[in-house]
Design a protein around this motif. Structure first.
Motif, mmCIF file in Angstrom:
data_model
loop_
_atom_site.group_PDB
_atom_site.id
_atom_site.type_symbol
_atom_site.label_atom_id
_atom_site.label_comp_id
_atom_site.label_asym_id
_atom_site.label_seq_id
_atom_site.Cartn_x
_atom_site.Cartn_y
_atom_site.Cartn_z
ATOM 1 N N GLY A 63 -16.457 -2.188 -1.026
ATOM 2 C CA GLY A 63 -15.115 -2.492 -1.506
ATOM 3 C C GLY A 63 -14.093 -1.676 -0.748
ATOM 4 N N SER A 64 -12.847 -1.770 -1.193
ATOM 5 C CA SER A 64 -11.746 -1.106 -0.504
ATOM 6 C C SER A 64 -10.905 -0.341 -1.513
ATOM 7 C CB SER A 64 -10.890 -2.147 0.229
ATOM 8 O OG SER A 64 -11.698 -2.907 1.112
ATOM 9 N N THR A 76 -8.428 1.813 -6.634
ATOM 10 C CA THR A 76 -9.245 0.670 -6.237
ATOM 11 C C THR A 76 -9.306 -0.268 -7.438
ATOM 12 O OG1 THR A 76 -11.387 -0.038 -5.327
ATOM 13 C CG2 THR A 76 -11.441 1.775 -6.917
ATOM 14 N N ASN A 77 -10.233 -1.225 -7.407
ATOM 15 C CA ASN A 77 -10.411 -2.110 -8.557
ATOM 16 C C ASN A 77 -11.384 -1.508 -9.557
ATOM 17 O OD1 ASN A 77 -10.477 -5.095 -6.493
ATOM 18 N ND2 ASN A 77 -8.738 -4.243 -7.624
ATOM 19 N N GLY A 624 -9.833 -4.245 -4.117
ATOM 20 C CA GLY A 624 -9.311 -2.881 -4.166
ATOM 21 C C GLY A 624 -8.357 -2.560 -3.024
ATOM 22 N N SER A 625 -8.201 -3.504 -2.094
ATOM 23 C CA SER A 625 -7.292 -3.255 -0.963
ATOM 24 C C SER A 625 -5.871 -3.066 -1.462
ATOM 25 C CB SER A 625 -7.283 -4.449 -0.002
ATOM 26 O OG SER A 625 -8.531 -4.618 0.601
ATOM 27 N N PRO A 626 -5.156 -2.110 -0.861
ATOM 28 C CA PRO A 626 -3.743 -1.992 -1.186
ATOM 29 C C PRO A 626 -2.966 -3.178 -0.627
ATOM 30 C CG PRO A 626 -4.296 -0.590 0.681
ATOM 31 C CD PRO A 626 -5.599 -1.141 0.149
ATOM 32 N N GLY A 636 0.891 -3.439 -4.704
ATOM 33 C CA GLY A 636 -0.123 -4.133 -5.494
ATOM 34 C C GLY A 636 -1.522 -3.710 -5.086
ATOM 35 N N ILE A 637 -2.476 -4.088 -5.924
ATOM 36 C CA ILE A 637 -3.888 -3.830 -5.629
ATOM 37 C C ILE A 637 -4.599 -5.173 -5.688
ATOM 38 C CG2 ILE A 637 -6.005 -2.636 -6.336
ATOM 39 C CD1 ILE A 637 -2.692 -1.429 -7.671
ATOM 40 N N ASN A 638 -5.062 -5.632 -4.502
ATOM 41 C CA ASN A 638 -5.754 -6.923 -4.432
ATOM 42 C C ASN A 638 -7.049 -6.878 -5.237
ATOM 43 O OD1 ASN A 638 -6.519 -9.559 -3.129
ATOM 44 N ND2 ASN A 638 -8.211 -8.261 -2.440
ATOM 45 N N PHE A 639 -7.341 -7.959 -5.995
ATOM 46 C CA PHE A 639 -8.632 -7.970 -6.706
ATOM 47 C C PHE A 639 -9.384 -9.281 -6.646
ATOM 48 C CE2 PHE A 639 -7.768 -10.342 -10.641
ATOM 49 C CZ PHE A 639 -6.376 -10.317 -10.719
ATOM 50 N N ASP A 640 -8.766 -10.332 -6.140
ATOM 51 C CA ASP A 640 -9.487 -11.621 -6.153
ATOM 52 C C ASP A 640 -8.751 -12.613 -5.273
ATOM 53 O OD1 ASP A 640 -11.533 -13.308 -6.854
ATOM 54 O OD2 ASP A 640 -10.937 -13.590 -8.942
#
Lengths: 688, 688
Positions: A63-64, A76-77, A624-626, A636-640
């Motif tokens: 993950g990121s 992260t996520n 979890g990517s910024p 934001g925090i990417n999750f999907d």
């Protein structure tokens, strides 16, 4: 930004549909500066890129994340942190479900075996890797020579710099870059919300949008027992993104296949994906049945269950995409057109397509055995995984580093031992049902008389054999693992531990399958794709990013909604809508809000944006990517991604496909009004 | 008892392990009188058998039951009645979950398409069927001739007697018996409990023991608008069975494979069962995901979900059994010994084994296509099933009865139309996801370029195509079905209905697969098994029952517990234990007792026996079978077998394998104290 490779290496492969709008998971040493300037009027500077690269964090378990304070704080996520949460949980305290907040640094919980990596440097080593393989070398020798050269380069780099050094294969073999990472292994849990809100909507809403997920989790990296200094971090932007705004997603997308040939995609469609779907569906059904036995069984199974259900939905989306003839026809047309251009200008490059088609045929003959035995799909068990490492470690240690299986090279041993001697709990009952299920799956795939499987089963049925194996091993104990790891291969071969004996029994056939994979498939493919890549570069120059490889990439896009059946889907959701949806479902799982949210509703601004979408190009591994604005702040925090984004493995479109992120404002509002995480807000620069 | 075949025809096939204790699902015209007399000192009289035969009821949709009053009252399992309950339900009133009690006859609810059969006569027609096929006839002609002969015999019988007349193939082709049934199609729901108590423990406890299930359901058959007179019924025995008591189970076991050759079992193990497991697991995952969308979706999916989960667990148990080398080695040894005896005395009979092995090879080449297209596994949809019947009915009606596909012969049309024009609701959303899932499954099995599948999909992905098909059909409307059923084949071929067009498009390839099945597999196997059966009969005489064929059988056994790991598992459970188990699970599903039970607890005698076990030989299809004592009284209702009984498809043992039944006392106690079903108790002769 220290980029050792100054030249752009990005090659276009017209195998993918013609480069569209915001397509691309770009190398940080070859970013699409011109396109971004042209489309958005934004100048991507070296300083911007370097800071972002050093603020980005790779979770070694897939993950990121990113640093969000100068004191090692990582966001992260929740679903990326979940593995660590699970390992910190007990039957009495389920951190995955209940969440956690460290009120002080002393309460930050050390994670069992979590390794985070931060990329510091990239070096192009393509020529040195290619130089190790003389033209005309037979495949088996070529594979060995290439592997030895890579291992030597990594070792030389690690010895010289003290940094984790991994070579990343790009363009399916068209280029090799050496990545140097700072490694953190003292990672502690700071804050996690309840899974009910992190994964609100559950499997039903996974890969869907609109969404209402607080899918965040905070960790902190430590060095020498103190919070690490991380001067390159992403400050939280309180306002979050606006409609139409340019945003960047920086993280580690796992795997795409956009540059794969049509024959390779057909193989994926007709063999690989059906196999994988069968495997994850099998495991999911098994885990669901185990979880049904009671709350403790449900707790034990939840992590693995999330993981297989997520994989099932991702594979299913890819499969639908490949069965859609509109997508495959476009792929066929693009490949035909490329071949015609090669035919006129570089006819020899067309041989590569035949080579790749041939390697698919070769693979078809043993792919399932390879997955089952060498990739251990037949032995879905932590204990087996440990046993195999112990058996192989003893054997490989006798060889010089460059002759070993890649995962036992000297530079990899430290990370391997972190896993091998992890004190994370292993649940024997869960091991038993996973092993029984995976052995059963192998029998379904290969039949009851397969010699390797029969070696594994003896005269017993999978269920009886799994019970015998788990009862007959002491590998649950870390001390026993350490003892066995100290033995040489001959001594280990005399041990009676049932799982060690199983690993020994199937090691020969498994290694043979791996050799076959390297020789008949991987090496020919690497060479063929390198040929195509060079051909494309000669024809077109650099216009396309390489496929994702779980290495750091930069994606960019525009914040904005989309239409479905003529109706507008807004670019963001709100807290208020989440409460409404929960009420419509009588607050029943998976639409059950945690008590904290229900009770804290009055304190929340219900119009706070919750999740949002943009066109940036992401895939699994980007979790979890910024999401970053022009100013280099976290918005934001990417999750999907949504269902339309499931075909991103093969094609990018920005019509309806979107990645989905938690809005920065949602994070701050919830931390403040619901979680009382004031110290965290101070550290994020949002409070005094 | 009117048994037209007086002679015993029971053949031993030593392919099965040597006849043990209480093994056998016996023909009612060839019961094991001597064995029962020897083992239990009980004389099985013709009168006893005839009354039991006429009191036994076959649920045409796959289950068993019995008359328990002279006025047509039938008892069966809740899970056998569930299909009718589902069809009577609406989004507002879920009879499956809530149960039902008709307080008066007027409240008894007519079921949409339920057909019950009562066996009246059996006639051996082996010689007449065999006479239709001259020795040396090629397989394709033989299959046609045999089918035509069977159809003619059935038609002649139906015309002469007015009774439903079906030929049952026994001993895999060793014998043919004609069964004559009285048919009831006006069937009404009288009483059903809540599913939570009928299926207490859910999938987790399915095929397990101890159990706590009130798996009963009452229907009533009507004739001319009035309750049918059923003078042959089984009176309820209030005390229920005692430990060690001899009991009988009379019902319609679905299918066993005890007489199958080793090569046939290996085929089942390596091809058929893996395929079936993959299919049901696929469907189960899909239905679970649909059910997760909300309570209404869960309601729609519940029936199908139970059915695939049950099949998954049954197939999984069979598969484990066939992978257990102890079982397969015994089968191999038995077959070898039989072949050696044949070699000495009837060497020509050994050719049959080779023929069966050959037919497995032939089958392997097209079995999956056959299952997907001809058995419509690729089109898992009520609407497709209707469309196919309409298309085939139009085509077959043009032929004389004996030349038609068997299911369209004149004697079968009435039952077919009951289904075809059933007013039972069809849920378009559920249809869509089932169709999408099954088309996807077909693509996983056959690849994306399979010509028949591509015919079905067109250029679309399975998901998009399923949506198009369901949106493009009007077959949900019964009136439209009737209109289409009135058209001739040419007119039907001009209809635009999307589902009809799909059925037309795949009909040719599907029929070709069926022809291949009949010619290359079924007919050669029938002949080979007949040869083995005759051989065995010549060597040994009658000592073994034929395999189960969803026709009426008599099993017998002893009421009694068993040991697991040295611990005694008692032969019955109690109401009190059910309350205890629910409490241990915080009354959470699947261990959730209905409100009626929780609130009524004080009124119940908690020591009332709930479920019990015996050694009688049962299999799926026996669900709902009456358990009968020597006096011909009902002492229980069979509803399941334990995990050790899952290998009963291949071998019988009485060591731990047990069938499980609801105790007659539990039925009476619950009807009285919880359901207030006083009229029912009066009718059962338990109250004035």
């Amino acid at each position: 930004m220290k980029v050792l490779l100054p030249a752009l290496l990005s090659l276009t492969l017209a195998l993918s549909a013609p480069g569209r709008a915001d397509e691309g998971m770009w190398l940080l040493n070859a970013p699409p500066r011109e396109r971004i300037k042209l489309d958005y009027g934004f100048e991507l500077t070296d300083a911007w890129l370097e800071r972002v690269m050093r603020a980005a964090v790779r979770f070694n378990n897939g993950g990121s994340g990113s640093f969000v304070s100068p004191e090692g704080l990582v966001i992260t996520n929740h679903h990326i942190g979940a593995d660590a949460l699970q390992k910190l949980s007990t039957p009495q305290r389920d951190l995955v479900q209940q969440g956690y907040l460290a009120r002080t640094r002393a309460e930050e919980l050390p994670c069992a075996d979590l390794e985070l990596n931060v990329l510091l440097e990239i070096e192009d080593v393509t020529e040195r890797v290619e130089a190790a393989v003389k033209p005309g070398t037979p495949s088996d020798q070529a594979a060995e020579a290439r592997s030895a050269a890579m291992t030597a380069l990594e070792k030389e780099s690690a010895d010289r710099t003290g940094l984790r050094s991994d070579i990343v294969t790009l363009y399916q073999g068209g280029a090799y870059h050496l990545y140097r990472f700072k490694k953190y292994t003292d990672v502690r849990l700071v804050m996690a919300p309840e899974q009910a809100i992190a994964f609100f909507g559950g499997d039903a809403h996974n890969f869907e949008y609109p969404r209402y997920n607080f899918d965040v989790c905070f960790f902190r990296v430590y060095e020498n027992g103190k919070p690490a200094a991380t001067p390159d971090f992403l400050p939280f932007n309180q306002a979050g993104p606006q409609a139409g705004e340019l945003v960047f997603v920086v993280g580690n997308p796992g795997r795409t296949n956009r540059l794969d040939t049509v024959e390779r995609l057909e193989h994926l469609r007709d063999l690989t994906l059906p196999y994988r779907l069968a495997r994850v569906r099998h495991a999911e059904a098994n885990l669901l049945q185990y979880a049904q036995l009671g709350p403790e069984q449900a707790r034990q199974a939840q992590g693995e269950l999330y993981s297989v259900a997520n994989a099932r939905k991702a594979y299913a989306g890819q499969f639908q995409g490949l069965l859609n003839d509109n997508i495959m026809s476009a792929k066929r047309a693009a490949q035909k057109s490329l071949q015609e251009r090669f035919q006129r200008q570089l006819p020899e490059a067309n041989l590569a397509f035949q080579e790749i088609a041939r390697s698919q045929k070769a693979l078809a003959a043993f792919e399932r055995e390879y997955s089952l035995f060498e990739q251990a799909n037949a032995f879905d068990s932590e204990l087996f995984s440990i046993a195999r490492h112990l058996v192989r470690l003893a054997a490989e240690r006798r060889l010089p580093g460059h002759q070993r299986l890649r995962e036992y090279r000297d530079t990899a041993l430290e990370s391997l031992e972190l896993t091998l001697f992890s004190p994370a709990p292993i649940e024997p009952d869960l091991e038993k049902v996973r092993l029984a299920d995976s052995l059963t799956f192998a029998a379904e795939v290969l039949g009851g008389d397969d010699p390797t499987l029969r070696k594994a089963l003896g005269p017993l049925s999978p269920e009886l054999r799994a019970a015998e194996l788990v009862a007959g091993t002491r590998l649950v104990e870390v001390a026993e693992r350490r003892r066995l790891a100290g033995l040489d291969a001959d001594s280990l071969a005399r041990e009676k531990d049932a799982m060690i004996r199983l690993a020994l029994a199937v090691d020969g056939p498994s290694r043979a399958l791996r050799k076959r994979m390297e020789t008949e498939v991987e090496e020919p493919e690497r060479r063929a794709y390198a040929q195509i890549a060079r051909g494309m570069f000669a024809l077109e120059g650099p216009t396309m990013a390489p496929d994702a490889t779980f290495s750091l990439r930069l994606a960019y896009g525009r914040v904005g909604g989309y239409q479905v059946g003529g109706k507008e889907v807004p670019w963001f959701t709100t807290f208020g809508e989440a409460f409404q949806l929960a009420a419509e479902h009588q607050n029943a799982a998976p639409f059950q809000l945690p008590v904290r949210w229900l009770e804290g509703k009055e304190r929340l601004n219900l119009r706070t944006p919750f999740d949002f979408v943009s066109t940036a190009d992401t895939i699994g591994g980007n979790s979890g990517s910024p999401v970053i604005n022009r100013a280099g702040q976290l918005v934001g925090i990417n999750f999907d991604r949504n269902r339309y984004g499931l075909v991103r493995n093969f094609v990018y479109t920005d019509q309806q496909a979107r990645h989905i992120a938690v809005h920065s404002k949602a994070v701050l509002e919830a931390l403040d009004r619901l979680y009382g995480a004031q110290a965290l807000l101070v550290e994020l620069g949002q409070k005094q």
